[in-house]
Design an enzyme around this catalytic site. Sequence first.
Site, short mmCIF file in Angstrom:
data_model
loop_
_atom_site.label_atom_id
_atom_site.label_comp_id
_atom_site.label_asym_id
_atom_site.label_seq_id
_atom_site.Cartn_x
_atom_site.Cartn_y
_atom_site.Cartn_z
N HIS A 63 -13.68 -5.13 -7.68
CA HIS A 63 -13.53 -4.43 -8.97
C HIS A 63 -13.17 -2.97 -8.78
O HIS A 63 -13.65 -2.30 -7.87
CB HIS A 63 -14.74 -4.64 -9.88
CG HIS A 63 -16.02 -3.96 -9.47
ND1 HIS A 63 -16.32 -2.67 -9.83
CD2 HIS A 63 -17.09 -4.39 -8.76
CE1 HIS A 63 -17.53 -2.35 -9.38
NE2 HIS A 63 -18.02 -3.37 -8.70
N ASP A 178 -19.14 1.46 -4.47
CA ASP A 178 -19.26 0.27 -5.32
C ASP A 178 -18.20 0.42 -6.42
O ASP A 178 -18.43 1.13 -7.38
CB ASP A 178 -20.67 0.21 -5.90
CG ASP A 178 -20.83 -0.84 -6.99
OD1 ASP A 178 -19.94 -1.69 -7.13
OD2 ASP A 178 -21.84 -0.79 -7.69
N GLU A 210 -16.25 -4.38 -14.32
CA GLU A 210 -17.34 -5.18 -13.75
C GLU A 210 -18.69 -4.60 -14.15
O GLU A 210 -19.64 -5.32 -14.43
CB GLU A 210 -17.20 -5.22 -12.21
CG GLU A 210 -18.17 -6.17 -11.51
CD GLU A 210 -19.50 -5.55 -11.09
OE1 GLU A 210 -20.36 -6.26 -10.59
OE2 GLU A 210 -19.70 -4.33 -11.29
N GLU A 211 -18.75 -3.27 -14.16
CA GLU A 211 -20.03 -2.59 -14.37
C GLU A 211 -20.58 -2.79 -15.78
O GLU A 211 -21.71 -2.44 -16.07
CB GLU A 211 -19.90 -1.09 -14.06
CG GLU A 211 -19.50 -0.79 -12.61
CD GLU A 211 -20.59 -1.10 -11.60
OE1 GLU A 211 -21.67 -1.57 -11.99
OE2 GLU A 211 -20.34 -0.89 -10.40
N HIS A 321 -24.87 3.34 -7.49
CA HIS A 321 -25.23 3.76 -8.86
C HIS A 321 -25.95 5.12 -8.83
O HIS A 321 -26.89 5.35 -9.59
CB HIS A 321 -26.04 2.69 -9.59
CG HIS A 321 -25.21 1.49 -9.94
ND1 HIS A 321 -25.34 0.76 -11.11
CD2 HIS A 321 -24.19 0.88 -9.27
CE1 HIS A 321 -24.46 -0.22 -11.13
NE2 HIS A 321 -23.76 -0.18 -10.03
ZN LIG Z 1 -19.97 -3.41 -7.92
#
Ligand SMILES: [Zn+2]
Length: 356
Positions: A63, A178, A210-211, A321
């Site tokens: 992603h 990420d 995606e998040e 995150h």
């Molecule tokens: Zn991810």
Amino acid sequence: MDSLALLRDLCERFGVAGFEGDVRERLEELVRPHVDEIRVDPLGNLIGERQGTGGPTLMVDAHMDEIGFMVSYVEEEGWLRVVPVGGWDARIVASHALTILADDGGKVPGVFGTVPPHMLTQADREKPLTLEDAFVDVGAESADEVEELGIRVGSPAVIAYPFGQLDGANTVMGKALDDRAGCAVLVQVLEALAGETLEVTLVASFAVSEELGLRGAKTAAAQIEPDLALALEGTVAADVPGIAPARQPTRLGDGPAITVMDQTIVVSPVVVRALTDLAEAEGVPYQYKLPGVGGTDAGEIHLSGKGVPTGVVSIPCRYIHSPFSVMRLDDFENAVRLTTAFVRRCTEILPPAREG
Ligand SMILES: [Zn+2]
């Protein structure tokens, strides 16, 4: 492009969920030479297709989006209020620098303002920090000045620091590993396969949002209709003080992580076994991600159509995150090796089609 330069390039691009244009443009340049066809779908997923010799269709997903914020209100005095886009821990947001995407595509710097410690009462100090109370300072003295900067309700923003190497060699830090780490793995897999004739039709899918709930992967899988899929992620490493080994989903330096189960999928044991056997055969170190933690695009992909056997290979990243995460280049490069082997040999694990 070498791993370090590629990761730096992708990590530093702006790609808050729903605003992935900057990342997508760069990925399109990188992927185009290695695919027969490339397109951007109506939601913004970037999909590159490489024909094989008529075998099954393998979708490999990563992603493009990252977590961030969105301007929700502009105060008369020029302060911005924001809401989260994706999963933030509100306690770690205060006093960080921000980059806000202006209407003309420019980047406007800002900072999450804080009340000086001198002014805090004991009660203030004990109160948890919340995003509702947070305010962003862009140096404007009025709502009009904010408007002149090209910022309005709906402008996306991200906490941004430059990419860097922690130890001057193997350990890197950057925002959005990420899942730019997964995007970079997918780019390097395509590069590694250059000139080879593949049995599978390989579809590289760079997903949006995606998040916010695996949104892009859902529509991508619906149009790709894969027979088999693999999601590539930058996942939670928690090998840090205060977390017992039994609660560490992955650890840095132990190789790419193979998912057995998370909150969105129980991976077919056939796929887990195939990834494990390939890692063993290729001499790639690997680890199993501790079951039950997190979720990835595989959650939506495996439920598409009549169902798709889907695996997940992750690159362990500490502090995801948060404003920056930390990853090891050897884990990254081993994820490239394992994924490349999977593309070459995945047809060996597909069950023969059952005739109706
Ligand atoms: Zn991810």
